[in-house]
Motif scaffolding. Structure first.
Motif, PDB file in Angstrom:
ATOM      1  N   ILE A  92      -2.351  18.301  17.660  1.00 60.23           N
ATOM      2  CA  ILE A  92      -2.432  19.622  17.005  1.00 60.23           C
ATOM      3  C   ILE A  92      -1.156  19.870  16.191  1.00 60.23           C
ATOM      4  CG2 ILE A  92      -2.595  22.111  17.380  1.00 60.23           C
ATOM      5  CD1 ILE A  92      -4.212  21.476  19.959  1.00 60.23           C
ATOM      6  N   ALA A  93       0.000  19.584  16.801  1.00 60.45           N
ATOM      7  CA  ALA A  93       1.268  19.843  16.094  1.00 60.45           C
ATOM      8  C   ALA A  93       1.409  18.948  14.872  1.00 60.45           C
ATOM      9  CB  ALA A  93       2.448  19.640  17.052  1.00 60.45           C
ATOM     10  N   MET A  94       1.016  17.677  14.981  1.00 60.97           N
ATOM     11  CA  MET A  94       1.133  16.771  13.828  1.00 60.97           C
ATOM     12  C   MET A  94       0.239  17.252  12.679  1.00 60.97           C
ATOM     13  SD  MET A  94       3.391  14.376  14.441  1.00 60.97           S
ATOM     14  CE  MET A  94       3.185  12.797  13.651  1.00 60.97           C
ATOM     15  N   ALA A  95      -0.978  17.676  13.019  1.00 64.66           N
ATOM     16  CA  ALA A  95      -1.885  18.171  11.966  1.00 64.66           C
ATOM     17  C   ALA A  95      -1.282  19.415  11.310  1.00 64.66           C
ATOM     18  CB  ALA A  95      -3.256  18.487  12.566  1.00 64.66           C
ATOM     19  N   ALA A  96      -0.699  20.290  12.114  1.00 65.50           N
ATOM     20  CA  ALA A  96      -0.095  21.517  11.562  1.00 65.50           C
ATOM     21  C   ALA A  96       1.117  21.175  10.686  1.00 65.50           C
ATOM     22  CB  ALA A  96       0.308  22.454  12.698  1.00 65.50           C
ATOM     23  N   LEU A  97       1.889  20.197  11.126  1.00 70.29           N
ATOM     24  CA  LEU A  97       3.062  19.787  10.333  1.00 70.29           C
ATOM     25  C   LEU A  97       2.615  19.165   9.011  1.00 70.29           C
ATOM     26  CD1 LEU A  97       5.313  18.247  13.146  1.00 70.29           C
ATOM     27  CD2 LEU A  97       5.702  20.388  11.911  1.00 70.29           C
ATOM     28  N   MET A 119       6.859  13.542  16.233  1.00 74.66           N
ATOM     29  CA  MET A 119       6.741  14.984  15.934  1.00 74.66           C
ATOM     30  C   MET A 119       8.047  15.517  15.345  1.00 74.66           C
ATOM     31  SD  MET A 119       4.764  15.806  19.480  1.00 74.66           S
ATOM     32  CE  MET A 119       4.287  17.513  19.407  1.00 74.66           C
ATOM     33  N   ALA A 120       9.166  15.124  15.952  1.00 76.34           N
ATOM     34  CA  ALA A 120      10.474  15.602  15.465  1.00 76.34           C
ATOM     35  C   ALA A 120      10.739  15.081  14.060  1.00 76.34           C
ATOM     36  CB  ALA A 120      11.577  15.155  16.427  1.00 76.34           C
ATOM     37  N   SER A 121      10.353  13.825  13.833  1.00 84.50           N
ATOM     38  CA  SER A 121      10.622  13.219  12.542  1.00 84.50           C
ATOM     39  C   SER A 121       9.762  13.870  11.439  1.00 84.50           C
ATOM     40  CB  SER A 121      10.378  11.718  12.698  1.00 84.50           C
ATOM     41  OG  SER A 121      10.018  11.146  11.522  1.00 84.50           O
ATOM     42  N   LEU A 122       8.489  14.129  11.728  1.00 84.53           N
ATOM     43  CA  LEU A 122       7.630  14.751  10.710  1.00 84.53           C
ATOM     44  C   LEU A 122       8.084  16.187  10.420  1.00 84.53           C
ATOM     45  CD1 LEU A 122       5.238  14.400   8.820  1.00 84.53           C
ATOM     46  CD2 LEU A 122       3.721  15.148  10.670  1.00 84.53           C
ATOM     47  N   ALA A 123       8.529  16.888  11.462  1.00 85.88           N
ATOM     48  CA  ALA A 123       9.008  18.271  11.246  1.00 85.88           C
ATOM     49  C   ALA A 123      10.169  18.274  10.256  1.00 85.88           C
ATOM     50  CB  ALA A 123       9.446  18.883  12.578  1.00 85.88           C
ATOM     51  N   ALA A 345      16.733  27.967   4.078  1.00 84.99           N
ATOM     52  CA  ALA A 345      17.448  26.688   3.942  1.00 84.99           C
ATOM     53  C   ALA A 345      17.236  25.777   5.148  1.00 84.99           C
ATOM     54  CB  ALA A 345      18.929  26.926   3.728  1.00 84.99           C
ATOM     55  N   ILE A 346      15.966  25.535   5.476  1.00 81.90           N
ATOM     56  CA  ILE A 346      15.656  24.696   6.633  1.00 81.90           C
ATOM     57  C   ILE A 346      16.199  23.285   6.426  1.00 81.90           C
ATOM     58  CG2 ILE A 346      13.712  23.611   7.862  1.00 81.90           C
ATOM     59  CD1 ILE A 346      12.303  26.380   7.331  1.00 81.90           C
ATOM     60  N   GLY A 347      16.816  22.761   7.468  1.00 80.68           N
ATOM     61  CA  GLY A 347      17.379  21.424   7.373  1.00 80.68           C
ATOM     62  C   GLY A 347      18.806  21.436   6.840  1.00 80.68           C
ATOM     63  N   LYS A 348      19.335  22.620   6.511  1.00 82.89           N
ATOM     64  CA  LYS A 348      20.693  22.680   5.955  1.00 82.89           C
ATOM     65  C   LYS A 348      21.622  23.449   6.889  1.00 82.89           C
ATOM     66  CE  LYS A 348      20.180  21.686   1.182  1.00 82.89           C
ATOM     67  NZ  LYS A 348      18.754  21.672   0.913  1.00 82.89           N
ATOM     68  N   GLY A 349      21.622  23.083   8.136  1.00 82.25           N
ATOM     69  CA  GLY A 349      22.600  23.687   9.049  1.00 82.25           C
ATOM     70  C   GLY A 349      22.015  24.731   9.979  1.00 82.25           C
ATOM     71  N   THR A 350      21.153  25.628   9.476  1.00 83.17           N
ATOM     72  CA  THR A 350      20.586  26.624  10.385  1.00 83.17           C
ATOM     73  C   THR A 350      19.513  25.951  11.231  1.00 83.17           C
ATOM     74  OG1 THR A 350      18.966  27.259   8.747  1.00 83.17           O
ATOM     75  CG2 THR A 350      20.951  28.619   8.884  1.00 83.17           C
ATOM     76  N   ARG A 351      19.498  26.292  12.484  1.00 86.71           N
ATOM     77  CA  ARG A 351      18.617  25.571  13.394  1.00 86.71           C
ATOM     78  C   ARG A 351      18.207  26.521  14.505  1.00 86.71           C
ATOM     79  NH1 ARG A 351      20.184  21.983  18.150  1.00 86.71           N
ATOM     80  NH2 ARG A 351      18.153  21.040  18.493  1.00 86.71           N
ATOM     81  N   PHE A 352      16.963  26.417  14.953  1.00 87.96           N
ATOM     82  CA  PHE A 352      16.543  27.135  16.149  1.00 87.96           C
ATOM     83  C   PHE A 352      16.526  26.135  17.293  1.00 87.96           C
ATOM     84  CE2 PHE A 352      13.344  28.125  19.279  1.00 87.96           C
ATOM     85  CZ  PHE A 352      13.653  29.439  19.598  1.00 87.96           C
ATOM     86  N   ALA A 353      17.020  26.534  18.435  1.00 90.13           N
ATOM     87  CA  ALA A 353      16.969  25.653  19.611  1.00 90.13           C
ATOM     88  C   ALA A 353      16.300  26.399  20.766  1.00 90.13           C
ATOM     89  CB  ALA A 353      18.372  25.226  20.013  1.00 90.13           C
ATOM     90  N   ASP A 357      13.862  18.168  18.347  1.00 90.86           N
ATOM     91  CA  ASP A 357      14.918  17.230  18.753  1.00 90.86           C
ATOM     92  C   ASP A 357      15.279  17.454  20.227  1.00 90.86           C
ATOM     93  OD1 ASP A 357      15.059  15.970  16.321  1.00 90.86           O
ATOM     94  OD2 ASP A 357      16.708  17.209  15.570  1.00 90.86           O
ATOM     95  N   ASP A 358      15.331  18.723  20.635  1.00 90.31           N
ATOM     96  CA  ASP A 358      15.564  19.005  22.061  1.00 90.31           C
ATOM     97  C   ASP A 358      14.390  18.491  22.888  1.00 90.31           C
ATOM     98  OD1 ASP A 358      18.095  20.680  22.029  1.00 90.31           O
ATOM     99  OD2 ASP A 358      16.854  21.795  20.630  1.00 90.31           O
TER     100      ASP A 358
END
Ligand SMILES: NC(=O)c1ccc[n+]([C@@H]2O[C@H](COP(=O)([O-])OP(=O)(O)OC[C@H]3O[C@@H](n4cnc5c(N)ncnc54)[C@H](O)[C@@H]3O)[C@@H](O)[C@H]2O)c1
Length: 383
Positions: A92-97, A119-123, A345-353, A357-358
């Motif tokens: 489901i997540a891969m299809a959504a990504l 999943m992390a890589s496609l995101a 600016a996704i991928g440029k420093g701002t991150r949700f944890a 990757d977690d």
């Protein structure tokens, strides 16, 4: 948030236990947090239209469907929430990504480390924001514990003690479900409960795992499956493991769904060189704190009630001391996620944890511990 704020239209897949917890968060977050986007619970995706429509009515979604592909093709859907059993998260997540939607996914992220990595890589490639629902990071007391540990209140962390104890499978007459079938869940108490402990203790301490040594047991080998039938149980009822962290700290972890009397006893205790902090979900607004301040005869654990204005999330709710509960952890998780979306600016420093990757880090520990339990050896955490 102004009346002109853009919207975040949500499609939620799955609508039972976690669907109710997430659905509540999607409705509540804007009422209590000043967010850059208005969250709109748009559509529930289920397998049975009647049940999904009933859930949509109850949980405040606009409509229901069984057609995930149509939802993913709809440019007006911005976020896909995955609240289904473990074996469906990856697909489901891969299809959504692939459809370039933001994704919030339940834990454990995937069935295998390889799936989690994909999943992390496609995101990252799609430059969308992703989250993993490890909600226990966001109780006011656990967020305060992280703050205290990070500012050095207990000194360098030496030991982690983590237990997550439940009893709903102590009774051999308790029925089989997707949670007792390896094909659907991957592992038992381990992926269900140790996953939370691994994530929470990583978040509290900042420590990364180096190697683990695990053991598991299935006390009840078959369970009632309806109409007089029995189903084989091929996952653990209880799973314990020892951990070595990079830098020299050590830890013990125990997850069980067969500890009579323990309902949802999710408890972590962190000892540093000069203090200890303990949190227990069943008393979730309190922290037990020992530090070496106060002279020898005045020393002892004190209990900090974590619902005053200076405490994380507390000021968003009620006057001081008016406590919050389990469901609020999901609201906090969503509110922080929407805030992170507002930063752009996704991928440029701002991150949700925690993000995917977690999820990969948690999955690597889960998998190493499973390997260890099978082989009876210490296992290094895969990179
Ligand atoms: N964060 C937490 O504290 C927490 C707590 C409980 C469960 N979970 C996780 O949440 C996930 C869901 O658990 P739950 O307790 O809500 O389960 P559940 O059995 O209560 O609900 C699962 C839902 O998914 C639907 N579903 C099942 N397979 C599907 C598929 N292939 N496609 C679409 N819908 C499907 C079911 O109809 C149901 O609505 C699991 O991964 C679990 O590990 C997390």
């Amino acid at each position: 948030m102004s009346a002109k704020s853009p919207v975040l239209n949500v499609a939620m897949v799955g609508h039972a236990f976690m669907g109710r917890a997430h659905g509540n968060a999607f409705r509540q977050a804007n009422h209590f947090f000043d967010l850059p986007l208005q969250v709109v619970p748009k559509v529930i995706v289920g397998r049975d239209l009647g049940r999904a429509a009933e859930a949509a009515g109850k949980l405040g979604f606009e409509h229901a469907t069984t057609d995930l592909d149509a939802v993913l093709a709809d440019p007006d859907i911005h976020l896909v929430d995955v609240a289904t059993p473990n074996d469906s998260h990856h697909d489901i997540a891969m299809a959504a990504l692939r459809a370039k939607k933001h994704v919030m996914c339940e834990k454990p992220l995937a069935m295998t480390l390889a799936q989690a990595k994909a999943m992390a890589s496609l995101a990252k490639k799609q430059k969308v924001r992703v989250a993993l629902w490890h909600n226990y990071r966001r109780a006011p007391a656990t967020a305060l514990a992280a703050r205290m540990i990070q500012r050095g209140d207990i000194g360098a962390v030496r030991q982690v003690r983590a237990v997550y104890l439940q009893d709903w499978l102590a009774d051999p007459k308790a029925g089989a479900s997707w949670r007792t079938s390896k094909k659907h869940c991957g592992s038992g108490a381990h992926g269900d409960l140790n996953a939370h402990l691994i994530d929470l203790t990583r978040a509290l301490t900042g420590l990364e795992f180096e190697s683990v040594c695990g053991m598991q047991q299935t006390f009840t080998k078959t369970r009632p499956a309806g109409r007089g039938k029995k189903a084989k149980v091929d996952v653990d009822d209880a799973f314990c493991f020892l951990a070595k962290f990079k830098g020299g700290a050590i830890g013990t972890y125990e997850a069980t769904r067969a500890a009579p009397g323990r309902k949802n006893y999710n408890c972590v205790e962190i000892s540093g060189e000069k203090g200890t902090i303990r949190w227990n979900l069943e008393r979730m607004n309190e922290l037990e704190v020992f530090t070496d301040a106060g002279g020898k005869d005045g020393q002892g654990f004190r209990t900090v009630m974590c619902m005053d204005t200076p405490h994380p999330y507390a000021a968003n709710w009620w006057p001081d001391g008016h406590i919050v509960g389990y469901e609020h952890t999901f609201v906090h998780h969503l509110a922080d996620f929407v805030l992170s979306l507002g930063k752009g600016a996704i991928g440029k420093g701002t991150r949700f944890a925690p993000d995917f990757d977690d999820g990969v880090a948690v999955q690597a520990v889960l998998e190493a511990a499973l390997r260890s339990a099978e082989r009876g050896t210490w296992e290094k955490i895969a990179k």
